[in-house]
Design a protein around this motif. Structure first.
Motif, mmCIF file in Angstrom:
data_model
loop_
_atom_site.group_PDB
_atom_site.id
_atom_site.type_symbol
_atom_site.label_atom_id
_atom_site.label_comp_id
_atom_site.label_asym_id
_atom_site.label_seq_id
_atom_site.Cartn_x
_atom_site.Cartn_y
_atom_site.Cartn_z
ATOM 1 N N LEU A 286 0.828 -1.210 0.000
ATOM 2 C CA LEU A 286 0.000 0.000 0.000
ATOM 3 C C LEU A 286 0.860 1.257 0.000
ATOM 4 N N LEU A 287 1.972 1.218 0.746
ATOM 5 C CA LEU A 287 2.897 2.360 0.724
ATOM 6 C C LEU A 287 3.463 2.574 -0.676
ATOM 7 N N SER A 288 3.830 1.490 -1.323
ATOM 8 C CA SER A 288 4.389 1.606 -2.672
ATOM 9 C C SER A 288 3.352 2.162 -3.638
ATOM 10 N N GLN A 289 2.116 1.697 -3.518
ATOM 11 C CA GLN A 289 1.057 2.204 -4.398
ATOM 12 C C GLN A 289 0.774 3.679 -4.121
ATOM 13 N N GLY A 290 0.656 4.041 -2.835
ATOM 14 C CA GLY A 290 0.378 5.432 -2.478
ATOM 15 C C GLY A 290 1.475 6.373 -2.936
ATOM 16 N N ASN A 291 2.711 5.952 -2.779
ATOM 17 C CA ASN A 291 3.839 6.778 -3.217
ATOM 18 C C ASN A 291 3.894 6.898 -4.736
ATOM 19 N N ALA A 292 3.625 5.800 -5.439
ATOM 20 C CA ALA A 292 3.650 5.842 -6.906
ATOM 21 C C ALA A 292 2.568 6.795 -7.432
ATOM 22 N N LEU A 293 1.405 6.768 -6.811
ATOM 23 C CA LEU A 293 0.332 7.676 -7.212
ATOM 24 C C LEU A 293 0.730 9.129 -6.949
ATOM 25 N N ARG A 294 1.338 9.355 -5.801
ATOM 26 C CA ARG A 294 1.750 10.719 -5.461
ATOM 27 C C ARG A 294 2.827 11.212 -6.424
ATOM 28 N N LYS A 295 3.771 10.364 -6.755
ATOM 29 C CA LYS A 295 4.830 10.741 -7.702
ATOM 30 C C LYS A 295 4.230 11.075 -9.063
ATOM 31 N N ASP A 296 3.255 10.298 -9.471
ATOM 32 C CA ASP A 296 2.610 10.537 -10.766
ATOM 33 C C ASP A 296 1.882 11.885 -10.758
ATOM 34 N N VAL A 297 1.190 12.195 -9.676
ATOM 35 C CA VAL A 297 0.469 13.471 -9.566
ATOM 36 C C VAL A 297 1.444 14.642 -9.623
ATOM 37 N N LEU A 298 2.583 14.505 -8.910
ATOM 38 C CA LEU A 298 3.563 15.592 -8.852
ATOM 39 C C LEU A 298 4.408 15.684 -10.119
ATOM 40 N N GLY A 299 4.561 14.562 -10.837
ATOM 41 C CA GLY A 299 5.423 14.556 -12.013
ATOM 42 C C GLY A 299 6.892 14.748 -11.658
ATOM 43 N N TYR A 300 7.308 14.230 -10.504
ATOM 44 C CA TYR A 300 8.678 14.472 -10.030
ATOM 45 C C TYR A 300 9.701 13.665 -10.825
ATOM 46 N N THR A 301 10.826 14.313 -11.129
ATOM 47 C CA THR A 301 12.013 13.630 -11.650
ATOM 48 C C THR A 301 13.227 14.207 -10.931
ATOM 49 N N ILE A 302 14.183 13.366 -10.587
ATOM 50 C CA ILE A 302 15.299 13.800 -9.755
ATOM 51 C C ILE A 302 16.251 14.741 -10.490
ATOM 52 N N ASP A 303 16.199 14.760 -11.819
ATOM 53 C CA ASP A 303 17.108 15.640 -12.552
ATOM 54 C C ASP A 303 16.871 17.109 -12.216
ATOM 55 N N ARG A 304 15.647 17.470 -11.811
ATOM 56 C CA ARG A 304 15.383 18.854 -11.404
ATOM 57 C C ARG A 304 16.220 19.220 -10.183
ATOM 58 N N ASP A 305 16.258 18.309 -9.211
ATOM 59 C CA ASP A 305 17.055 18.579 -8.010
ATOM 60 C C ASP A 305 18.546 18.574 -8.324
ATOM 61 N N GLU A 306 18.971 17.735 -9.242
ATOM 62 C CA GLU A 306 20.387 17.717 -9.620
ATOM 63 C C GLU A 306 20.819 19.076 -10.166
ATOM 64 N N VAL A 307 19.975 19.692 -10.985
ATOM 65 C CA VAL A 307 20.282 21.012 -11.539
ATOM 66 C C VAL A 307 20.366 22.054 -10.427
ATOM 67 N N VAL A 308 19.403 22.026 -9.504
ATOM 68 C CA VAL A 308 19.382 23.002 -8.403
ATOM 69 C C VAL A 308 20.615 22.839 -7.522
ATOM 70 N N PHE A 309 20.960 21.614 -7.179
ATOM 71 C CA PHE A 309 22.107 21.388 -6.283
ATOM 72 C C PHE A 309 23.402 21.865 -6.939
ATOM 73 N N ASP A 310 23.548 21.605 -8.233
ATOM 74 C CA ASP A 310 24.741 22.102 -8.937
ATOM 75 C C ASP A 310 24.785 23.629 -8.918
ATOM 76 N N ARG A 311 23.636 24.252 -9.086
ATOM 77 C CA ARG A 311 23.569 25.719 -9.068
ATOM 78 C C ARG A 311 23.962 26.260 -7.690
ATOM 79 N N LEU A 312 23.495 25.611 -6.640
ATOM 80 C CA LEU A 312 23.796 26.080 -5.287
ATOM 81 C C LEU A 312 25.272 25.878 -4.940
ATOM 82 N N LYS A 313 25.864 24.796 -5.417
ATOM 83 C CA LYS A 313 27.294 24.569 -5.167
ATOM 84 C C LYS A 313 28.163 25.624 -5.847
#
Length: 558
Positions: A286-313
């Motif tokens: 159920l946790l896996s299903q709930g998280n997968a649904l939430r990720k789909d709603v948000l459209g999250y991809t980790i490459d966005r954070d990679e860009v931000v972290f590089d910018r902050l460094k």
């Protein structure tokens, strides 16, 4: 308008209209008319614009409403854009546009739309309430409060505005002030399920759990498929196999009728219940299903954070600058979410010289242009951030010399904090990587910034980004960040507490060992833990689910 002449002002107004900024254009016209009431060009300009503008035909309005109710955003956005130029003086158009923008999370555009509507029809309570909601959603609750208050002055029996005002007050940590507004909302509108849910949240934060349960059940009686209320109720419920609430949630799940956002809420609630009754495999599914649904709603991809972290460094170190003396010294408590930041704040705020600020959003709001790459870090920018942050901090510190800010995500902004606040204390809460990642995976977060928590592989990747950035800060600003290890703090409570206070220059106070007696409002997922005495073993909770965890998760460092 300064020394701008009439021609320049009229050109500016036209420019605003081309950008659909009616509010700003009308302000210019009104200012010109107040200065030059007989000026024919000004009156002619306003009349020409008004003459070109008309309300959309009823069929178009009906089509917009149908698209809005069906959540068909691309089609609605296209229809609005096609009609905007000819209807830019239609208050209905701006209200529809504002509502559509709020529903899509485009809060800055929503704010502009509702300001346009108010420029056309001032002092409309509904538009004011919606404007306040769009402002609050941009992490500016202090600006939203007077907008909601104005709406309530115009319409005293306004349940939605009472509820929205309560939300803004809670966001500022004023939980006790929020409760009467939620109570007013449900008194005005007894069938207001969201109002009952929000009242319950505030009562839970105030440690009134019996009253909170009653309000959650009231919300669910009114709206049995209110999945968010189910999840909230699950957080203060210990289940057994015969639990009425567990059976109610399972029936709702089996109906398979909820949209993705609601089903995600329900999955997290059911996972909590099945973990309580010792069915870890079902809970994990159920946790896996709930998280997968939430990720789909948000459209999250980790490459966005990679860009931000590089910018902050890449932020520059501008060197040590002498800054003005502040009345309050901030204590920034940073780290991965669920790493123990709430516990550290609870300990520190038990000291007579420390006020708890909670998870303040203002540092991230002030630094947003830097995070997003829209502005460079300069000494002038640092001075502005310092001034505005300290103004807010002094208002929250209740006259005490220290204020905690335990927004975990501020770890990204240490390069800004260390330079804007040379006197500030920065505490890094460190917890076992497996423990902190698992703890994030099993909790529902309503904010998009936690999108990385909805996938175990994303969590592993984000934790690597986090470790790399913290190592960078240690090199860039040596000695500025003080580590506190959660597991050591829980196993050596007094010694670690003494060390923590000493490092901040605070005298010893026994109350810091009795942090669980601190009655302040806590809004984070750790609120129940910090009401209890120090305990150990929570960092091993993931082991119960070890057979179901991904290989990448199991390779995380201890």
């Amino acid at each position: 308008m300064g020394k701008m002449n009439v021609d320049q002002a009229l050109r500016r107004a036209k420019s605003h209209l081309r950008q659909a900024e009616v509010f700003q254009a009308i302000e210019i016209y009104q200012t010109l008319l107040s200065r030059f009431p007989s000026n024919k060009r000004v009156r002619s300009a306003m009349e020409q614009v008004a003459a070109r503008s008309k309300a959309p035909p009823p069929p178009v309005i009906q089509q917009m409403v149908a698209l809005y109710n069906a959540r068909q955003w691309p089609a609605l956005n296209a229809l609005l854009a096609n009609n905007l130029e000819s209807t830019c003086f239609s208050v209905d158009m701006w209200r529809v546009q504002g509502g559509a923008c709020i529903a899509q999370g485009r809060f800055a555009e929503a704010e502009q739309s509702f300001r346009n509507a108010l420029a056309l029809v001032p002092d409309d309570p509904d538009t004011l309430s919606n404007l306040g909601a769009s402002i609050k959603s941009q992490f500016r609750p202090e600006e939203a409060i007077p907008v909601f208050e104005r709406a309530l002055q115009l319409r005293p029996a306004f349940a939605l505005a009472e509820n929205n005002l309560g939300n803004a007050l809670r966001e500022l940590g004023r939980n006790e002030d929020a409760i009467p507004h939620y109570q007013s909302a449900v008194r005005i509108q007894p069938d207001y399920a969201m109002g009952h849910n929000n009242l319950a949240n505030a009562l839970k934060d105030a440690q009134q759990e019996d009253a909170a349960r009653e309000s959650y059940w009231q919300a669910l009686t009114l709206q049995p498929d209110f999945a968010e209320a189910h999840r909230n109720l699950s957080s203060i419920t210990t289940y057994d196999a015969d639990s009425q609430h567990l059976q109610m949630m399972q029936r709702l799940y089996d109906k398979d009728s909820l949209p993705k956002p609601g089903l995600s809420h329900l999955c997290f609630a059911l996972a909590k219940a099945y973990e309580d009754i010792d069915q870890p495999e079902k809970a994990f599914g159920l946790l896996s299903q709930g998280n997968a649904l939430r990720k789909d709603v948000l459209g999250y991809t980790i490459d966005r954070d990679e860009v931000v972290f590089d910018r902050l460094k890449a932020l520059p170190n501008l060197g040590c600058t002498v800054r003005d003396t502040a009345a309050v010294t901030p204590i920034f408590i940073v780290g991965m979410p669920r790493s123990g930041t709430t516990l550290i704040e609870q300990i520190l705020s038990s000291h007579s010289q420390v006020e708890a600020g909670g998870e303040l959003t203002c540092m991230e709001t002030l630094s947003a242009p830097i995070i997003e790459g829209r502005a460079e870090l300069t000494d002038e920018v640092l001075s502005e951030i310092r001034s505005r942050y300290l103004e807010r901090a002094e208002g929250l510190a209740a006259g005490k010399p220290f204020l905690t800010d335990k927004m975990p995500h501020n770890f990204r902004l240490i390069g800004v904090i260390a330079q804007a606040f040379p006197e500030a204390q920065i505490i890094h809460s460190i917890r076992s990587a497996k423990a902190v990642c698992w703890s994030n995976f099993k909790r529902y977060y309503p904010v998009a910034s936690m999108g990385f928590s909805n996938d175990l592989n994303d969590l592993v990747g984000f934790h690597a980004l986090f470790r790399d950035l913290m190592a960078h800060w240690d090199v860039a600003f040596p000695g500025r960040v003080r580590p506190v290890v959660y597991e050591t703090l829980t196993s050596e409570q007094e010694a670690q507490t003494r060390s923590l206070l000493s490092g901040l220059g605070l005298p010893w106070e026994e109350a810091c060992l009795r942090f669980h007696e601190n009655t302040r409002s806590v809004r984070t997922a750790s609120q129940q833990q910090v009401r209890e005495k120090m305990y150990q073993g929570s960092s091993d909770a993931w082991k119960r689910f070890e057979p179901f965890l991904t290989e990448s998760f199991l390779t995380l460092p201890d």
